[in-house]
Write an enzyme that holds these catalytic residues in place. Sequence first.
Site: not given
Ligand code: PEP
Length: 252
Positions: A9-11, A95, A97, A167, A173, A213, A234-235
């Site tokens: 997920n490049w957000k 998600h 967010e 999640e 994050g 994470s 994500g990151g």
């Molecule tokens: C996400 O945004 O779905 C996510 C899991 O982010 P991260 O891996 O950065 O925690």
Amino acid sequence: MRTPMVAGNWKLHNTRDQAIALATGIKSQTSDVTDVEIVVAPVFTALNAVADALRGSSIKVAAQNCYPQAQGAFTGEVSPQLVEDIGCNYVIIGHSERRQLFGEDDAFINRKVHALAETGLGTILCIGETLAERESGQMFNVLRRQVCEGLKGLGIESMVRVVIAYEPVWAIGTGKTASDQQAQESHAFIRSLLDELYGAQVAGATRILYGGSVKPDNVDGLMAQPDVDGALVGGASLKPADFVRIIKFQKV
Ligand code: PEP
């Protein structure tokens, strides 16, 4: 029997050129991967270009959101049909967010689930509890509500294109990952909910990803859990070497 999926997920990151470079880098470093379904989810403005860059490869492309109408007077929104039109395969919905920053509730997410079922797109439905919900003993109630309300009214025939992403909000994050045991506990519970709703066959066939994470140093333990079928990243998905290492998780 469940093909593992690793989705990035490049957000809200990357210009079009940066996204193409990231996608083609991942493609060239994963040409030997045949047993993991790889998905990347670029920002909307790069979606078309990334879908074009990956056409002909086995890497799938996801949108990060959609609006639950095919067309109409919905300024600023993008429909599943338009996402499908440019060659995408999946849409991430629900998600945390979007739930937290944009006020999306289970009923609205459920409308997206139904809108996606009208297309050939797959759905990656995100669910997960906050830290306060976990610490106050509400985790199982929250997951039950998100699964039951999110999938409400969805026919069993549509479940073949649904992937659930667990999640925990406190792990997204933050650098804090659920332990392998915490992830397994939640995933097993989610699978039991799918069993209640759709029966053992669907429960056994539906992939449940872990997100929060995920990094090269924790993916192997998470993927060793019997009910963890992949990762939503994500990151670390913005760093090609890390993302490729996650895709090439070691079976421990
Ligand atoms: C996400 O945004 O779905 C996510 C899991 O982010 P991260 O891996 O950065 O925690």
